[in-house]
Design a protein around this motif. Structure first.
Motif, PDB file in Angstrom:
ATOM      1  N   VAL A  14       0.856  -1.199   0.000  1.00 26.14           N
ATOM      2  CA  VAL A  14       0.000   0.000   0.000  1.00 26.14           C
ATOM      3  C   VAL A  14       0.888   1.244   0.000  1.00 26.14           C
ATOM      4  O   VAL A  14       0.704   2.165  -0.797  1.00 26.14           O
ATOM      5  N   GLY A  15       1.900   1.260   0.880  1.00 25.83           N
ATOM      6  CA  GLY A  15       2.782   2.415   0.990  1.00 25.83           C
ATOM      7  C   GLY A  15       3.605   2.666  -0.263  1.00 25.83           C
ATOM      8  O   GLY A  15       3.956   3.809  -0.571  1.00 25.83           O
ATOM      9  N   ASN A  16       3.895   1.581  -0.999  1.00 23.34           N
ATOM     10  CA  ASN A  16       4.679   1.711  -2.233  1.00 23.34           C
ATOM     11  C   ASN A  16       3.804   1.907  -3.471  1.00 23.34           C
ATOM     12  O   ASN A  16       4.293   1.785  -4.596  1.00 23.34           O
ATOM     13  N   HIS A  17       2.514   2.173  -3.255  1.00 17.07           N
ATOM     14  CA  HIS A  17       1.584   2.512  -4.353  1.00 17.07           C
ATOM     15  C   HIS A  17       1.376   1.357  -5.324  1.00 17.07           C
ATOM     16  O   HIS A  17       1.270   1.583  -6.539  1.00 17.07           O
ATOM     17  N   HIS A  18       1.268   0.133  -4.796  1.00 25.15           N
ATOM     18  CA  HIS A  18       1.070  -1.018  -5.671  1.00 25.15           C
ATOM     19  C   HIS A  18      -0.355  -1.582  -5.606  1.00 25.15           C
ATOM     20  O   HIS A  18      -0.592  -2.682  -6.129  1.00 25.15           O
TER      21      HIS A  18
ATOM     22  N   ARG B 196       4.723 -11.429  -5.304  1.00 23.14           N
ATOM     23  CA  ARG B 196       5.803 -11.250  -4.333  1.00 23.14           C
ATOM     24  C   ARG B 196       7.151 -11.052  -5.021  1.00 23.14           C
ATOM     25  O   ARG B 196       7.980 -10.282  -4.552  1.00 23.14           O
ATOM     26  N   ALA B 197       7.389 -11.735  -6.132  1.00 24.14           N
ATOM     27  CA  ALA B 197       8.648 -11.509  -6.857  1.00 24.14           C
ATOM     28  C   ALA B 197       8.737 -10.054  -7.309  1.00 24.14           C
ATOM     29  O   ALA B 197       9.803  -9.452  -7.268  1.00 24.14           O
ATOM     30  N   ASP B 198       7.619  -9.493  -7.711  1.00 30.16           N
ATOM     31  CA  ASP B 198       7.643  -8.160  -8.313  1.00 30.16           C
ATOM     32  C   ASP B 198       7.486  -7.025  -7.305  1.00 30.16           C
ATOM     33  O   ASP B 198       7.961  -5.914  -7.552  1.00 30.16           O
ATOM     34  N   PHE B 199       6.811  -7.268  -6.174  1.00 33.26           N
ATOM     35  CA  PHE B 199       6.472  -6.154  -5.284  1.00 33.26           C
ATOM     36  C   PHE B 199       6.948  -6.318  -3.844  1.00 33.26           C
ATOM     37  O   PHE B 199       6.940  -5.345  -3.086  1.00 33.26           O
ATOM     38  N   ALA B 200       7.332  -7.528  -3.423  1.00 37.02           N
ATOM     39  CA  ALA B 200       7.758  -7.720  -2.036  1.00 37.02           C
ATOM     40  C   ALA B 200       9.237  -7.386  -1.893  1.00 37.02           C
ATOM     41  O   ALA B 200      10.005  -7.517  -2.849  1.00 37.02           O
ATOM     42  N   THR B 201       9.632  -6.965  -0.695  1.00 30.75           N
ATOM     43  CA  THR B 201      11.036  -6.609  -0.467  1.00 30.75           C
ATOM     44  C   THR B 201      11.728  -7.565   0.505  1.00 30.75           C
ATOM     45  O   THR B 201      12.955  -7.594   0.553  1.00 30.75           O
ATOM     46  N   ALA B 202      10.972  -8.342   1.282  1.00 30.11           N
ATOM     47  CA  ALA B 202      11.552  -9.249   2.276  1.00 30.11           C
ATOM     48  C   ALA B 202      10.484 -10.245   2.713  1.00 30.11           C
ATOM     49  O   ALA B 202       9.293 -10.019   2.485  1.00 30.11           O
TER      50      ALA B 202
END
Ligand code: ATP
Ligand code: MG
Length: 137
Positions: free
Chosen positions: A13-17, A102-108
């Motif tokens: 949400v915070g990263n505008h996805h 998750r591959a495209d938008f997750a960071t950890a």
């Protein structure tokens, strides 16, 4: 038809996805049957993830889930639970297949963009946790 609960977590949400993630659900043929944005309370987050309460990462998981607003969806369609899990990819984004959310938008592993119910039984519990019957179309 089958339903599943999806949560777009505070990192995404915070990263505008929000839009990009919901587009993947719709393009895959899953229907958005309910949708709302909310800030989870600590009690709500603890109750939602109660099955993990003895895990070492529980406190940080709850802290993360209340760190900002989330977007909660009911997804509907044939095999919705499994299809959503496929779209999401593995829990750890480093292990998630290319092209998955998750591959495209997750960071950890601790900030992994989305939640999806892992069975039809948990889907029923999780949908009831967030939505009244008359909020689902
Ligand atoms: P979710 O339930 O959020 O859809 P999942 O079903 O893929 O994810 P679970 O095993 O249910 O994974 O874990 C719940 C959440 O706890 C994960 O999404 C992740 O954010 C967090 N988590 C799981 N394992 C770890 C770990 N080793 N370290 C930190 N956080 C973890
Ligand atoms: Mg899970």
């Amino acid at each position: 038809v089958e339903q599943t609960l999806s949560i777009i977590k505070p990192d995404a949400v915070g990263n505008h996805h929000i839009g990009a993630i919901i587009q993947r659900f719709e393009e895959s043929g899953l229907k958005i049957a309910a949708l709302k944005m909310l800030q989870l309370s600590r009690e709500q987050a603890e109750g939602f993830y109660a099955e993990h309460s003895e895990r070492p990462f529980f406190t940080s998981l709850v802290e993360f889930m209340i760190s900002g607003p989330v977007c909660v969806q009911v997804l509907q369609g044939e095999s919705a639970v499994a299809r959503n899990r496929e779209l999401m990819g593995a829990t750890n984004p480093e292990e998630a297949a290319p092209g998955t959310i998750r591959a495209d938008f997750a960071t950890a592993v601790s900030a992994n963009a989305v939640h999806g119910s892992d069975s039809q039984a948990s889907a029923r519990r999780e949908i009831d946790y967030f939505f009244a019957a008359d909020e689902i179309y």
